[in-house]
Write an enzyme that holds these catalytic residues in place. Structure first.
Site, PDB file in Angstrom:
ATOM      1  N   GLU A   1      -6.920  51.340  44.765  1.00 47.43           N
ATOM      2  CA  GLU A   1      -5.911  51.880  43.839  1.00 47.43           C
ATOM      3  C   GLU A   1      -5.157  50.793  43.085  1.00 47.43           C
ATOM      4  OE1 GLU A   1      -3.300  54.530  45.993  1.00 47.43           O
ATOM      5  OE2 GLU A   1      -4.682  56.190  45.697  1.00 47.43           O
TER       6      GLU A   1
ATOM      7  N   GLU B   1     -10.412  60.174  47.782  1.00 42.64           N
ATOM      8  CA  GLU B   1      -9.340  60.644  48.676  1.00 42.64           C
ATOM      9  C   GLU B   1      -8.831  62.000  48.222  1.00 42.64           C
ATOM     10  OE1 GLU B   1      -6.098  57.916  49.414  1.00 42.64           O
ATOM     11  OE2 GLU B   1      -7.469  56.210  49.480  1.00 42.64           O
TER      12      GLU B   1
HETATM   13  C1  GAL Z   1      -3.368  56.466  48.715  1.00 44.90           C
HETATM   14  C2  GAL Z   1      -3.954  55.268  49.440  1.00 44.90           C
HETATM   15  C3  GAL Z   1      -4.272  55.605  50.885  1.00 44.90           C
HETATM   16  C4  GAL Z   1      -3.105  56.309  51.511  1.00 44.90           C
HETATM   17  C5  GAL Z   1      -2.760  57.535  50.710  1.00 44.90           C
HETATM   18  C6  GAL Z   1      -1.580  58.319  51.232  1.00 44.90           C
HETATM   19  O1  GAL Z   1      -2.648  56.064  47.612  1.00 44.90           O
HETATM   20  O2  GAL Z   1      -5.121  54.828  48.801  1.00 44.90           O
HETATM   21  O3  GAL Z   1      -4.583  54.435  51.561  1.00 44.90           O
HETATM   22  O4  GAL Z   1      -2.047  55.432  51.554  1.00 44.90           O
HETATM   23  O5  GAL Z   1      -2.401  57.167  49.422  1.00 44.90           O
HETATM   24  O6  GAL Z   1      -1.829  58.748  52.501  1.00 44.90           O
END
Ligand code: GAL
Length: 840
Positions: A184, A253
């Site tokens: 990110e 994600e």
């Molecule tokens: C994203 C990040 C993850 C985790 C998630 C929130 O921005 O890539 O590692 O932190 O947010 O749980």
């Protein structure tokens, strides 16, 4: 005879073929539509499991359940600070055994997406960076900086070569089909100026030069250089388009819930909305989606980031913190995956053609000469819709997607749950067979931690220091000590009892001791780790000892320059309210510092040492406690309920189960009813308002022996360890509620659909259990949720006896939701069947 020889020959040939495949490996590439494995485009479902957030003992079960849930891929980060706690000293043992974890995934026949980072965010201490990086001269993290790049490259190369040595890349016959570099960075790149661009270019070519034979991705990185695939993270990623037409649409994600913080209420995300987001993604051209998290697990030790991330990293994931399927989330998503897989051939063949079927309703069709799959979405947040598609009529609930793998029949609707629900609860368990007491022990010993400076390594310094620079995160604790002498010519105090000590700190927690007594404390929060506090204090004439114990609760893991945020009492520290009206600023005076506690340097967490004395002083700050205990019987997951204690850390047989903090209470507001309809956000659906953010702490079974276990606590504020108890996770109920208008169960897809009916299916999770009683059954218009169903106005009188007959004594049962089974208690009304049962 000949037959046998033939069989043997065949099996040798088969083995040889398998070996050749294993050696040659598979070719992983990609194109516009999908990740391509050995020339075949694939639709894939993936889930994150972070190996150090569970124990090696739990891994096979978690992986197996992931497979049952319909995953093809397990995604994990690699945690640099775990593996290289000291520069050039690597650790891949136990929970850190990355190779073992990947091999177990391979054994289960699943693929791996290895997100090396090595910055990972992940609510993990310092975003996964080892704190020693911070001390390398001239280093700037996550930018075009030579010292940083050298370290990042070294660690990436280390991991890649470990994977290669073990032949874990798909190109070598292993399970790893994708790998991620950075994490990110696009979200923060702007703050790093022009160097951001060159850093990302460098990271991309550094990664590709490692020659892994499988594609690399960067998430949230719109400018990811070719051949790296830019991917999406978020609660919704439908409509995401990668930066080149030859790259597939990947969602790295999909947040299945959200993380818990100390001081926060518990977030959850309804499965209807998770399923909606997933279906929308595949509807609009996606072919690879990952649940973050599929199993969240536990932040053991001091691994949490934040600051203020809780020890539990449950995340409301489909597998709960302890590894049990969270139903109906697990089951509903499993059904969704089956429905999506039924569409695979069409999905990978073409782009969707999307048309509007009315306001907020759209159809996407994947149509080729040989196959057709369709998705019908109603994105309205309130209103259901009835639409006409290909000459048939479909009822679409608000905020839902129907999946039609043959462009005609609905296999799945995201808002209609066929899967059963379960209620699991932690129940206090007695370990003492001779008494009813639920206490872990009445037999404790303790060691008092000295207040203030006790170590020969303490040092003096003029002025106040920043904490991370001072402790290098070797401990949560840093003592700031000073003496003030009020004897002298000028009596300085106006009123001995009315002195104000003003302390400003970058966080995260502070205890103030005056002359050895705890006078007060201050705490920050996830949103505001820093604080200023005025303590009303009593000083005596003469020498006064001021000891300020400053604590970290996990180092920041997110944001531009997060590594430079800093913690601790950077000041000012001032005494106010003095007789002549003046203020004494202590900030630039000489302070004495001590990193860590005496008990830490003595290794008290193992329970060793001759310092332990028997007794259980209560409400006494800075106390180490120890007891022995037998493991709670059975094999259900175990937690310690820390109610009665304040804040600290706990160890079982020398292993840290994490920081405990049952006295940090969530706000009383913010937990109102939440509808799955409409866009989700982390504050939309919360529970446990006004209660401790976390009172139950996971004790992995594999860390216990049947007897003679040692539990050590370090309590900071003061508590009563005789109040803490073990609790085991028990299944309270299995439930299901299905209406006549629900899609048929997924199993019916390959059968004669005209003969199938919507049905309620229940199954006891443990193979040796059977349905022992029916707590509730109603056919008609029942209301409520699992654990509190009630009859509606319309109900069949026979429902209970029919269900009892069909289910009791069996491990599983299935009953049609149909008037031919129950009669019709209210003609013309859509009826449903709700059942709650228990297993024994
Ligand atoms: C994203 C990040 C993850 C985790 C998630 C929130 O921005 O890539 O590692 O932190 O947010 O749980």
């Amino acid at each position: 005879m000949v037959g046998n020889r033939m069989k043997r020959l065949l099996s040798v040939l088969f083995l040889l073929a398998a070996m050749v495949t294993a050696v040659i490996g598979v070719n992983v590439t990609y194109d516009h539509r999908a990740v391509v494995i050995d020339g075949k485009r694939r639709v894939m479902v993936s889930g994150s499991i972070h190996y150090p957030r569970s124990t090696p003992d739990m891994w096979p079960g978690l992986i197996q359940k992931s497979k049952e849930g319909g995953l093809d891929v397990i995604e994990t980060y690699v945690f640099w600070n775990l593996h290289e706690p000291v520069r050039n000293q690597y650790d891949f043992e136990e929970r850190k055994d990355l190779v073992k974890f990947i091999k177990l995934v391979a054994d289960a026949g699943l693929y791996v997406h290895l997100r090396i980072g090595p910055y990972v965010c992940a609510e993990w201490n310092y975003g996964g960076f080892p704190v020693w990086l911070h001390f390398i001269p001239g280093i700037q993290l996550r930018t075009d900086n030579e010292p940083f790049k050298a370290e990042m490259k070294r660690f990436t190369a280390k991991i890649v070569s470990m994977m290669k040595d073990e032949k874990l890349y798909a190109s070598q016959g292993g399970p790893i089909i994708l790998s991620q570099i950075e994490n990110e960075y696009g979200n923060v790149a702007e703050s790093y100026g022009p160097a951001a661009k060159s850093y990302i270019k460098w990271a991309a070519s550094m990664a590709t030069s490692m020659d892994t034979g499988v594609p690399w991705v960067m998430c949230q990185q719109k400018d990811a250089p070719d051949p790296i695939i830019d991917t999406c993270n978020g609660f919704y990623c439908d409509g995401y388009k990668p930066n080149a037409d030859n790259k597939p649409t990947i969602w790295t994600e999909n947040w299945t819930g959200w993380f818990l913080t100390f001081g926060g209420a518990v977030p959850y995300r309804p499965v209807e909305d998770v399923a909606y987001a997933v279906a929308r993604f595949y509807q609009r051209g996606g072919t690879f989606q990952n649940y973050y998290m599929y199993h969240g697990g536990t932040n053991f030790g001091r691994t949490t980031g934040g600051p203020f991330i809780s020890t539990s990293y449950d995340y409301d994931a489909p597998l709960d913190e302890y590894g049990a399927p969270r139903q109906p989330k697990f089951g509903h998503l499993k059904d969704l995956h089956k429905a999506i897989k039924l569409c695979e051939e069409a999905l990978v063949a073409t782009d969707p053609a999307t048309t509007s079927l009315g306001q907020n309703v759209e159809a996407s069709v994947y149509n080729t000469s040989s196959t057709c799959a369709a998705f019908l979405a109603n994105v309205d947040t309130q209103n259901d819709a009835t639409v006409n598609f290909n000459g048939n009529s479909y009822r679409l609930p608000a905020w839902s997607v129907s999946i039609l793998p043959d462009c005609k029949n609905v296999a799945f609707n995201t808002a209609k749950i066929n899967s059963m629900a379960t209620v699991r609860r932690f129940v206090a368990t007695s370990v003492d067979k001779l008494s009813d007491s639920k206490a872990i022990s009445s037999d404790w010993s303790y060691v008092s931690e000295p207040v203030g400076i006790s170590s020969n390594d303490a040092f003096d310094k003029k002025g106040l220091v920043e904490q991370i620079n001072t402790t290098a995160d070797q401990s949560d604790y840093l003592w700031y000590s000073i003496s003030i002498n009020f004897k002298g010519d000028k009596p300085l105090l106006r009123d001995e009892s009315q002195t104000t000590l003003h302390v400003k700190s970058l966080g995260h927690v502070l205890y103030l001791f005056i002359n050895g007594q705890l006078e007060g404390s201050a705490i920050g929060s996830y949103d505001h780790p820093n604080f200023s506090k005025d303590f009303l204090v009593t000083l005596k004439h003469g020498k006064n000892k001021l000891d300020l114990l400053s604590l970290t609760v996990g180092l920041q893991n997110y944001g531009a320059f997060f590594d430079k945020t800093g913690t601790g009492i950077t000041g000012p520290v001032k005494l106010d309210g003095l007789k002549n009206g003046s203020v004494v600023d202590l900030s630039s005076q000489r302070w004495t510092y001590q990193v860590g506690l005496k008990g830490e340097s003595l290794g008290l967490h193992t329970g060793g040492s001759t310092l332990w004395v028997s007794g259980t002083p209560k409400s006494q700050p800075l106390t180490w406690y120890k007891t022995n205990f037998d493991a709670p019987s059975g094999d259900n997951p175990i937690a310690i309920d820390f109610t009665g204690m304040g804040k600290g850390e706990a160890w079982v047989n020398g292993q840290s189960i994490g920081r405990y903090w049952p006295t940090y209470i969530a706000p009383t507001t913010g937990c109102s009813e939440c509808s799955y309809k409409g866009s989700y956000s982390p504050t939309k659906c919360l529970k446990n308002c006004g209660e401790p953010s976390q009172k139950l702490y996971h004790v992995p079974r594999s860390w216990l022996k049947s007897s003679g276990n040692v539990l050590v606590l370090f309590e900071e504020k003061g508590g009563d360890p005789t109040q803490i108890s073990f609790a085991t996770q028990e299944l309270e109920s299995v439930c299901s509620q299905v209406s006549e208008s629900h899609p048929l169960p997924m199993e019916a897809w390959s059968q004669d659909k005209s003969k199938s009916k919507a049905s309620v299916s229940l199954e006891c999770p443990h193979p040796n259990q059977v349905i022992s009683s029916i707590k509730f059954a109603s056919f008609g218009t029942p209301q409520g949720t699992c654990g509190n169903y009630s009859h509606g106005e319309c109900k069949s009188i026979d429902a209970l006896s029919i269900i009892q007959k069909a289910c009791i004594g069996s491990r599983s049962c299935s009953v049609d939701v149909s008037t031919s089974t129950f009669g019709d208690p209210c003609i013309g009304v859509v009826k449903s069947l709700a059942v709650e049962a228990s297993c024994a």
